[in-house]
Write a protein that holds these residues in place. Structure first.
Motif, PDB file in Angstrom:
ATOM      1  N   GLY A 133      18.473  -8.726  21.121  1.00 46.95           N
ATOM      2  CA  GLY A 133      19.137  -7.526  21.601  1.00 46.95           C
ATOM      3  C   GLY A 133      20.573  -7.810  21.991  1.00 46.95           C
ATOM      4  O   GLY A 133      21.489  -7.029  21.689  1.00 46.95           O
ATOM      5  N   ALA A 134      20.792  -8.954  22.645  1.00 47.06           N
ATOM      6  CA  ALA A 134      22.160  -9.345  23.013  1.00 47.06           C
ATOM      7  C   ALA A 134      23.009  -9.594  21.768  1.00 47.06           C
ATOM      8  O   ALA A 134      24.184  -9.190  21.703  1.00 47.06           O
ATOM      9  CB  ALA A 134      22.117 -10.599  23.888  1.00 47.06           C
ATOM     10  N   ALA A 135      22.414 -10.248  20.765  1.00 44.27           N
ATOM     11  CA  ALA A 135      23.150 -10.488  19.518  1.00 44.27           C
ATOM     12  C   ALA A 135      23.524  -9.166  18.845  1.00 44.27           C
ATOM     13  O   ALA A 135      24.640  -9.017  18.321  1.00 44.27           O
ATOM     14  CB  ALA A 135      22.300 -11.340  18.574  1.00 44.27           C
ATOM     15  N   ALA A 136      22.596  -8.210  18.867  1.00 41.47           N
ATOM     16  CA  ALA A 136      22.877  -6.902  18.270  1.00 41.47           C
ATOM     17  C   ALA A 136      23.984  -6.172  19.026  1.00 41.47           C
ATOM     18  O   ALA A 136      24.851  -5.527  18.423  1.00 41.47           O
ATOM     19  CB  ALA A 136      21.603  -6.058  18.242  1.00 41.47           C
ATOM     20  N   LEU A 137      23.968  -6.275  20.351  1.00 43.13           N
ATOM     21  CA  LEU A 137      25.025  -5.644  21.150  1.00 43.13           C
ATOM     22  C   LEU A 137      26.383  -6.245  20.824  1.00 43.13           C
ATOM     23  O   LEU A 137      27.391  -5.532  20.739  1.00 43.13           O
ATOM     24  CB  LEU A 137      24.715  -5.802  22.642  1.00 43.13           C
ATOM     25  CG  LEU A 137      23.535  -4.980  23.186  1.00 43.13           C
ATOM     26  CD1 LEU A 137      23.228  -5.387  24.622  1.00 43.13           C
ATOM     27  CD2 LEU A 137      23.825  -3.483  23.108  1.00 43.13           C
ATOM     28  N   ILE A 138      26.430  -7.564  20.644  1.00 41.81           N
ATOM     29  CA  ILE A 138      27.682  -8.225  20.288  1.00 41.81           C
ATOM     30  C   ILE A 138      28.182  -7.710  18.934  1.00 41.81           C
ATOM     31  O   ILE A 138      29.392  -7.578  18.698  1.00 41.81           O
ATOM     32  CB  ILE A 138      27.487  -9.756  20.253  1.00 41.81           C
ATOM     33  CG1 ILE A 138      27.233 -10.278  21.669  1.00 41.81           C
ATOM     34  CG2 ILE A 138      28.700 -10.455  19.635  1.00 41.81           C
ATOM     35  CD1 ILE A 138      26.848 -11.732  21.729  1.00 41.81           C
ATOM     36  N   MET A 139      27.237  -7.381  18.050  1.00 41.76           N
ATOM     37  CA  MET A 139      27.589  -6.899  16.713  1.00 41.76           C
ATOM     38  C   MET A 139      27.877  -5.399  16.693  1.00 41.76           C
ATOM     39  O   MET A 139      28.141  -4.828  15.626  1.00 41.76           O
ATOM     40  CB  MET A 139      26.464  -7.231  15.734  1.00 41.76           C
ATOM     41  CG  MET A 139      26.243  -8.730  15.553  1.00 41.76           C
ATOM     42  SD  MET A 139      24.751  -9.140  14.583  1.00 41.76           S
ATOM     43  CE  MET A 139      25.244  -8.550  12.963  1.00 41.76           C
ATOM     44  N   GLY A 140      27.830  -4.746  17.874  1.00 41.64           N
ATOM     45  CA  GLY A 140      28.219  -3.342  17.959  1.00 41.64           C
ATOM     46  C   GLY A 140      27.086  -2.347  18.096  1.00 41.64           C
ATOM     47  O   GLY A 140      27.299  -1.133  17.979  1.00 41.64           O
ATOM     48  N   TRP A 141      25.864  -2.829  18.354  1.00 42.90           N
ATOM     49  CA  TRP A 141      24.721  -1.922  18.497  1.00 42.90           C
ATOM     50  C   TRP A 141      24.928  -0.998  19.679  1.00 42.90           C
ATOM     51  O   TRP A 141      25.337  -1.430  20.766  1.00 42.90           O
ATOM     52  CB  TRP A 141      23.442  -2.735  18.681  1.00 42.90           C
ATOM     53  CG  TRP A 141      22.174  -1.912  18.750  1.00 42.90           C
ATOM     54  CD1 TRP A 141      21.917  -0.742  18.143  1.00 42.90           C
ATOM     55  CD2 TRP A 141      20.993  -2.247  19.492  1.00 42.90           C
ATOM     56  NE1 TRP A 141      20.654  -0.303  18.424  1.00 42.90           N
ATOM     57  CE2 TRP A 141      20.064  -1.220  19.256  1.00 42.90           C
ATOM     58  CE3 TRP A 141      20.637  -3.319  20.313  1.00 42.90           C
ATOM     59  CZ2 TRP A 141      18.798  -1.224  19.831  1.00 42.90           C
ATOM     60  CZ3 TRP A 141      19.379  -3.327  20.882  1.00 42.90           C
ATOM     61  CH2 TRP A 141      18.462  -2.287  20.639  1.00 42.90           C
ATOM     62  N   GLN A 142      24.613   0.285  19.495  1.00 49.07           N
ATOM     63  CA  GLN A 142      24.684   1.298  20.559  1.00 49.07           C
ATOM     64  C   GLN A 142      23.286   1.887  20.759  1.00 49.07           C
ATOM     65  O   GLN A 142      22.971   2.948  20.223  1.00 49.07           O
ATOM     66  CB  GLN A 142      25.679   2.397  20.187  1.00 49.07           C
ATOM     67  CG  GLN A 142      27.106   1.892  20.003  1.00 49.07           C
ATOM     68  CD  GLN A 142      28.036   2.970  19.493  1.00 49.07           C
ATOM     69  OE1 GLN A 142      27.796   3.568  18.428  1.00 49.07           O
ATOM     70  NE2 GLN A 142      29.094   3.243  20.237  1.00 49.07           N
TER      71      GLN A 142
END
Length: 262
Positions: A133-142
């Protein structure tokens, strides 16, 4: 009298069933995280799948951005990786080497052992969700762009919990009914198929063809659709949850009927 008193004292000092389950769960979770193959299956492969789908147009049109389309499916893949493939393989080889038979005769018991395994899966999945989830947030996940954060998180937790129980039961069903080598082959092959066309990483309707309506009945599609409904639209997908519960009930009944401890 002294022997009786000592026995009574030892009985009173014995750990409760919940403590034994917690200890077993913690031990198994630690073993899974220290195993290189399990770590590859739990973290590295889902992360590579997420990066690959973000960099390619395979999932274009599913959501407003690629990472928003991919992230819920990767969380679903984490559940299947740990609960089904990882736990299935571990249990299969524990069964071969007599570990299951030995632990089933301890105060932990068969029910406690199974509960400990489910707890271990929950612990590992929680770590997977945080890391990926943290990796996805870094990649711009909203994740909360389309709904109330509390409702979305609650819905996601429900689907992850039911998904863990369902796929753990499916993994135990296979591990307890075939040889360890067959378990290894079956669980890895099924993991690949579910990730590719089973509705985990992308909706089965996005695949096209005549197989979509059939594949929607898979537990993987139910888990993936449930998480996508939560994060894409902020909705609770009751049909997907019902499908997942039915699969879980069938798998649990099957495992209780055909699971062999040695």
């Amino acid at each position: 009298m002294s022997e009786i008193a000592a026995t009574t004292q030892n009985s009173s000092n014995a750990a409760s069933l919940l403590k034994r389950i917690a200890a077993q769960g913690g031990y198994e979770a630690g073993m899974m995280l220290r195993n290189g193959e399990q770590l590859l299956l739990a973290i590295i492969l889902p992360l590579l799948a997420m990066i690959g789908l973000v960099l390619t147009p395979l999932i274009d049109g599913v959501s407003d951005t690629r990472i928003n389309a991919v992230a819920p499916g990767v969380l679903a893949l984490c559940v299947v990786s740990t609960a089904f493939t990882g736990q299935g393989i571990t249990t299969g080889f524990d069964r071969r080497y007599g570990v299951l038979r030995f632990l089933a005769t301890t105060p932990l018991g068969k029910a406690g052992l199974i509960a400990g395994k489910a707890l271990a899966v929950l612990m590992v999945v929680a770590i997977q969700v945080v890391v990926l989830g943290a990796a996805a947030l870094i990649m711009g996940w909203q994740p909360f762009a389309h709904g109330d954060p509390v409702s979305i998180i609650a819905t996601a937790i429900v689907f992850i919990l039911v998904g863990v129980l369902t796929f753990t039961a499916l993994g135990l069903l296979i591990a307890g009914s075939v040889r360890p080598e067959a378990t290894l082959a079956i669980t890895n092959l099924v993991w690949v198929l579910l990730a590719a066309v089973g509705g985990l990483l992308m909706p089965v309707r996005h695949l096209g063809g005549i197989w979509g309506p059939i594949l929607e009945f898979l537990p993987s599609a139910a888990l993936g659709d449930g998480l996508r409904s939560a994060f894409y639209h902020g909705e609770f997908n009751g049909i997907a949850l019902l499908s997942l519960v039915i699969w879980g009930a069938i798998a649990t009944l099957g495992a209780s009927r055909w699971f062999k401890w040695d």
